[in-house]
Design a protein around this motif. Structure first.
Motif, short mmCIF file in Angstrom:
data_model
loop_
_atom_site.label_atom_id
_atom_site.label_comp_id
_atom_site.label_asym_id
_atom_site.label_seq_id
_atom_site.Cartn_x
_atom_site.Cartn_y
_atom_site.Cartn_z
N MET A 1 32.64 33.51 37.69
CA MET A 1 32.03 34.82 37.55
C MET A 1 30.52 34.67 37.68
O MET A 1 29.98 33.60 37.44
N SER A 58 33.60 39.00 39.59
CA SER A 58 34.56 37.93 39.83
C SER A 58 34.73 37.82 41.33
O SER A 58 34.78 38.84 42.03
N SER A 61 39.95 34.43 44.76
CA SER A 61 41.32 34.72 44.31
C SER A 61 41.38 35.46 42.99
O SER A 61 42.20 36.38 42.85
N PRO A 62 40.55 35.14 41.99
CA PRO A 62 40.62 35.90 40.73
C PRO A 62 40.36 37.40 40.92
O PRO A 62 40.91 38.22 40.21
N ALA A 63 39.54 37.76 41.90
CA ALA A 63 39.29 39.18 42.15
C ALA A 63 40.53 39.86 42.71
O ALA A 63 40.83 41.00 42.36
N ARG A 64 41.29 39.17 43.55
CA ARG A 64 42.50 39.75 44.14
C ARG A 64 43.64 39.87 43.14
O ARG A 64 44.50 40.74 43.27
N ILE A 65 43.68 39.00 42.14
CA ILE A 65 44.75 39.03 41.14
C ILE A 65 44.80 40.38 40.43
O ILE A 65 45.85 40.83 40.00
N LEU A 66 43.66 41.06 40.32
CA LEU A 66 43.60 42.33 39.63
C LEU A 66 44.42 43.43 40.29
O LEU A 66 44.59 44.50 39.73
N VAL A 79 34.05 43.34 37.27
CA VAL A 79 35.02 43.23 36.17
C VAL A 79 34.41 43.63 34.83
O VAL A 79 35.12 43.68 33.83
#
Length: 92
Positions: A1, A58, A61-66, A79
């Motif tokens: 982040m 973020s 990949s962590p941004a897409r998980i949302l 986020v």
């Protein structure tokens, strides 16, 4: 982040599937002293950040998980909107 400041918006009438109703913001990464800290990024925003606000971003990949398993072409996502932060004095 990373920490950033909202410096603008991007409008796109044509977007890929899954990006409907997503606000896109221009974010200037900053350090904890408020100085610029890298190249600007475009980040999707679902929480309502506005111009001049400090935000938490973020990336990857962590941004897409949302998006609950949907295949959305997002690289950066707001986020959090920062109310305040405190950094310990390291001059000791």
């Amino acid at each position: 982040m990373l920490l950033g400041k909202v410096i603008g918006s991007v409008w796109a009438t044509q977007k890929e599937d899954g990006m409907e109703n997503l606000k896109l913001l221009v974010i200037q990464p900053i350090d904890f002293s408020g100085r610029e800290a890298g190249a600007t990024v475009i980040a999707a925003d679902r929480i309502g950040a506005g111009a001049g606000e400090k935000v938490i971003i973020s990336r990857g990949s962590p941004a897409r998980i949302l998006f609950s398993g949907k295949n959305v072409p997002i690289d950066a996502m707001v986020v959090g909107i920062v109310d305040s932060y405190e950094i310990a004095d390291t001059d000791e």
